[in-house]
Design an enzyme around this catalytic site. Structure first.
Site, PDB file in Angstrom:
ATOM      1  N   ASP A  30      35.023  39.032  43.241  1.00  0.00           N
ATOM      2  CA  ASP A  30      33.708  38.956  42.581  1.00  0.00           C
ATOM      3  C   ASP A  30      33.401  37.466  42.344  1.00  0.00           C
ATOM      4  OD1 ASP A  30      35.778  38.774  40.657  1.00  0.00           O
ATOM      5  OD2 ASP A  30      34.467  39.461  39.033  1.00  0.00           O
TER       6      ASP A  30
ATOM      7  N   HIS B 102      43.970  32.984  37.094  1.00  0.00           N
ATOM      8  CA  HIS B 102      44.142  34.446  37.197  1.00  0.00           C
ATOM      9  C   HIS B 102      44.252  34.908  38.651  1.00  0.00           C
ATOM     10  CE1 HIS B 102      43.031  34.854  32.970  1.00  0.00           C
ATOM     11  NE2 HIS B 102      41.923  34.186  33.188  1.00  0.00           N
TER      12      HIS B 102
HETATM   13  C1  BDR Z   1      39.434  38.051  35.716  1.00  0.00           C
HETATM   14  O1  BDR Z   1      38.062  38.174  35.315  1.00  0.00           O
HETATM   15  C2  BDR Z   1      37.261  37.282  36.041  1.00  0.00           C
HETATM   16  O2  BDR Z   1      36.484  36.531  35.168  1.00  0.00           O
HETATM   17  C3  BDR Z   1      38.172  36.399  36.817  1.00  0.00           C
HETATM   18  O3  BDR Z   1      37.617  36.069  38.075  1.00  0.00           O
HETATM   19  C4  BDR Z   1      39.438  37.192  36.955  1.00  0.00           C
HETATM   20  O4  BDR Z   1      39.401  37.995  38.101  1.00  0.00           O
HETATM   21  C5  BDR Z   1      40.256  37.519  34.552  1.00  0.00           C
HETATM   22  O5  BDR Z   1      40.224  38.408  33.471  1.00  0.00           O
HETATM   23 CA    CA Z   2      37.745  37.641  39.846  1.00  0.00          CA
END
Ligand code: BDR
Ligand code: CA
Length: 311
Positions: A9, A242
């Site tokens: 995303d 992340h």
């Molecule tokens: C996840 O949420 C999104 O904001 C980041 O891309 C990551 O996939 C972290 O909680």
């Molecule tokens: Ca993400």
């Protein structure tokens, strides 16, 4: 080389994860599917095409996916304080030259898993709507996929989008619960481990010194992300990596410590809707459905991430 398909995303850390996967000599990225989450699916798709162009990898097919969660309405706003209005900080570019393929993401996932039976690794770093859609279309893919690595959840730690819920799972909890109960081989890379990783202004400075178009692009978008993090987490030096950590687990699973667990997503709690709930009782005898990452060698991962991106 391990064949991987990314579901993203895009989003700043998604962009970093794409760069890491494309640059890794251990992985062959055979396609990328996009979804809503950090931004709308239209923006996520544009951003993904942009990132691939920056990486000279515009030949990797991109399939556009779901625009909203399976059942509940789309949340009113996207997290622009972290990812920017359109998902790549303040970075803006002209329309990408490349276009998404005509196959929708769910069908694309099914097609690719069947094309490479028992060989394909899915790395999902956004809400799980596309994957749930794919499994609904062809439930047999759960035994044909080699492994599914998911960035999502907060099993023994606090949430980030809500008190207990992590953003990707919270964006479509029903899809996540469906995927977790599907019997597919899942490794969960949640906030338990991703919040232990970090990218800071010193790393950005090193990218600026490189002075290549790619390094400058990464520095520009990441600076926005770090500033967003500093507002939310004043005690931290930088942002968490992340989505790149999910890619790292595909490259080298020895970077994380894994614990098989019986895991559910709370779909009813007033204060815990979207929470990943594990049965941690010693007397739990139900068969585990998810391999949860509970420890990470953060420094070794970060060094590998930087080396791979800049090689
Ligand atoms: C996840 O949420 C999104 O904001 C980041 O891309 C990551 O996939 C972290 O909680
Ligand atoms: Ca993400």
């Amino acid at each position: 080389m391990q064949r991987v398909l990314l579901d993203v995303d895009t989003g700043i850390d998604d962009a970093l994860a794409i760069a890491y996967a494309v640059r890794s000599s251990a992985l062959e990225v055979i396609g990328i599917t996009t979804t809503f989450g950090n931004v709308s699916v239209d923006n996520a798709t544009q951003n993904t095409l942009h990132v691939l162009e920056q990486l000279d990898a515009a030949d990797i097919p991109v399939a556009k996916g779901e625009a909203a969660p399976l059942f509940h309405p789309l949340f009113k706003s996207y997290p622009s304080e972290i990812h920017g209005e359109v998902g790549l900080g303040l970075w803006s570019a002209s329309e990408p030259a490349s276009k998404p393929v005509s196959t929708p993401a769910g069908a694309f996932i099914v097609e690719q898993i069947k094309r490479y039976p028992n060989q394909l690794t899915l790395i999902c770093v956004g809400p799980l709507t596309n994957l749930a859609t794919a499994i609904m279309q062809a439930p047999e893919i759960t035994s044909l996929v080699h492994q599914i690595i998911i960035m999502g959840g907060a099993v023994k730690v606090a949430g980030n989008r809500q008190m207990h819920a992590e953003a990707n799972i919270y964006s479509d909890p029903e899809a996540a619960q469906f995927v977790f109960q599907s019997g597919a081989p899942i490794t969960l890379v949640g906030l338990d481990v991703t919040m232990q990783t970090e990218l800071n202004s010193e790393d950005v400075r090193r990218w600026r010194e490189q002075d290549t178009p790619l390094a400058t692009f990464l520095a520009d978008v990441t600076e926005y992300y770090i500033n967003g993090y500093k507002k939310l987490y004043p005690d931290r030096e930088g942002c968490a990596l992340h989505d790149p950590l999910a890619v790292a687990v595909a490259i080298d699973p020895s970077l994380v410590e894994i614990q098989p667990m019986v895991l559910q997503v709370d779909l009813e709690g007033v204060h815990s809707y979207g929470r990943t709930v594990a049965d941690l009782r010693e007397r739990c005898t139900a068969p585990p459905n998810v391999n949860v990452c509970v420890g990470v060698e953060a420094k070794r991962f970060q060094e590998h991430f930087h080396r791979t991106i800049m090689e």
